[in-house]
Design an enzyme around this catalytic site. Structure first.
Site, PDB file in Angstrom:
ATOM      1  N   THR A   1       0.834  -1.200   0.000  1.00 44.01           N
ATOM      2  CA  THR A   1       0.000   0.000   0.000  1.00 44.01           C
ATOM      3  C   THR A   1       0.870   1.250   0.000  1.00 44.01           C
ATOM      4  O   THR A   1       2.016   1.233   0.463  1.00 44.01           O
ATOM      5  CB  THR A   1      -0.912   0.053   1.243  1.00 44.01           C
ATOM      6  OG1 THR A   1      -0.103   0.286   2.406  1.00 44.01           O
ATOM      7  CG2 THR A   1      -1.660  -1.246   1.432  1.00 44.01           C
TER       8      THR A   1
ATOM      9  N   CYS B   1       3.945  12.267  -6.039  1.00 43.69           N
ATOM     10  CA  CYS B   1       4.845  11.111  -6.185  1.00 43.69           C
ATOM     11  C   CYS B   1       4.222  10.073  -7.119  1.00 43.69           C
ATOM     12  O   CYS B   1       3.018  10.077  -7.360  1.00 43.69           O
ATOM     13  CB  CYS B   1       5.093  10.450  -4.838  1.00 43.69           C
ATOM     14  SG  CYS B   1       6.041  11.441  -3.690  1.00 43.69           S
TER      15      CYS B   1
ATOM     16  N   HIS C   1       8.099   3.926  -4.613  1.00 49.99           N
ATOM     17  CA  HIS C   1       7.408   5.200  -4.352  1.00 49.99           C
ATOM     18  C   HIS C   1       8.473   6.286  -4.445  1.00 49.99           C
ATOM     19  O   HIS C   1       9.300   6.419  -3.555  1.00 49.99           O
ATOM     20  CB  HIS C   1       6.777   5.146  -2.961  1.00 49.99           C
ATOM     21  CG  HIS C   1       6.083   6.415  -2.533  1.00 49.99           C
ATOM     22  ND1 HIS C   1       5.085   6.413  -1.587  1.00 49.99           N
ATOM     23  CD2 HIS C   1       6.235   7.710  -2.896  1.00 49.99           C
ATOM     24  CE1 HIS C   1       4.654   7.654  -1.396  1.00 49.99           C
ATOM     25  NE2 HIS C   1       5.360   8.467  -2.177  1.00 49.99           N
TER      26      HIS C   1
END
Lengths: 129, 187
Positions: free
Chosen positions: B37, B43, B60
């Site tokens: 998650t 981003c 990420h």
């Protein structure tokens, strides 16, 4: 004082994006003749086919990795003295130590700046013109 | 394409092992019960899996590709480390499929880092010859992303515009240097 424009460089990395970044850095330093290969096997083939002064190679690659390429270069007399810079990640100290044993000239930790790239090359060839 | 925008299923989610991927990090997993998650504003997160091996991962990243001193925050470094982690576990490029999320433009009048991140991620996938299935990039809302690395299923929940503003304000705080990556949770 070698002119960077007179040095030929081979970038060996399986990621085109990283090859492009290294190429851009080398061009900013004045390099004009730059070749690329996506793995160690292709890199070795190119080295045996044309004069290369400097190899900048990643470690993680398919077919023949950076360490394998380094060992192959050092065992081929016509090219065994070619300068070799290994690209490494931050956690690859063990890899650097093994590369030193196999005759690496320098290493470059990713991510790097053009300034660091220049320092690593000049540590081998002297100050670039 | 298997990403959806509907609400979570509480009964099913209780059985899942959730691993949250914060900015500047990546994670690779191979369990059926694992869901990766993250929460994204400008981003971008790349979700990549090997379709035959049953393994996948998510990164990420904060800024588009560049060499520099900010480490994983730069897309090129983040993408490389995620790909290498998958390759080390036996994944093969020709079997990889990619979904991309994030890259929102949360504030008018500021430089559109989200668009730059999105363009970089799309260009990276093209340049590397990876199989791009799609995803959800750009827009003006922050996203909560869930990704099942074995099946490749992805779920997107768009945050409400007010939540997006709060989220973006938090994200505009000074970021840590690379040495601190992983030790700082900004939201």
């Amino acid at each position: 004082m070698p002119a960077s424009s007179s040095l030929t460089c081979l970038i060996v990395d399986d990621q085109q994006t990283m090859r492009s970044l290294v190429r851009t850095g080398l061009q900013q330093l004045g390099f004009r003749t730059i070749y690329e290969a996506p793995d160690g096997e292709e890199g070795l083939r190119q080295m045996l086919a044309r004069p290369i002064h400097l190899v900048i190679s990643d470690y993680n690659m398919p077919k023949l990795d950076g360490l394998g390429l380094l060992r192959a270069i050092r065992s081929h007399p016509p090219i065994q003295k070619t300068a070799f810079i290994m690209l490494t990640g931050r956690a690859d100290k063990e890899l650097v130590q093994r590369a030193v044993q196999f005759g690496v000239n320098n290493y470059l930790v990713k991510p790097f700046t053009v300034g660091t790239l220049k320092e690593k090359i000049e540590a081998i060839f002297g100050v670039l013109a | 394409m298997s990403f959806t925008s509907h609400a979570q299923d509480p009964a099913h989610d209780a059985e899942l092992r959730k691993i949250h991927v914060i900015q500047g990090q990546f994670h690779v997993a191979d369990g059926d019960d694992v869901v990766l998650t993250t929460i994204l504003g400008s981003c971008v997160a790349a979700c990549i899996r090997d379709t035959a091996l049953g393994i996948g991962g998510m990164n990420h990243f904060l800024l588009p590709g560049s060499t520099g001193d900010e480490g994983l925050r730069y897309g090129v470094q983040s993408m490389e480390l995620l790909l290498n982690a998958l390759l080390r576990k036996g994944a093969r490029r020709e079997r990889m499929e990619v979904k991309l999320f994030g890259g929102a433009h949360l504030f008018d009048g500021l430089s559109d880092v989200g668009a730059q991140n999105s363009a970089f991620a799309e260009q990276f996938v093209r340049d590397e010859g990876l199989n791009y299935l799609g995803g959800s990039l750009r827009g003006d809302r922050a996203r909560r992303i869930q990704y099942w690395p074995v099946s490749g299923r992805a779920r997107q929940i768009l945050l409400a515009p007010t939540e997006s503003k709060v989220f973006a304000t938090e994200r505009r705080q000074p970021i840590a240097k690379v040495e601190d990556t992983g030790a700082l949770e900004l939201f």
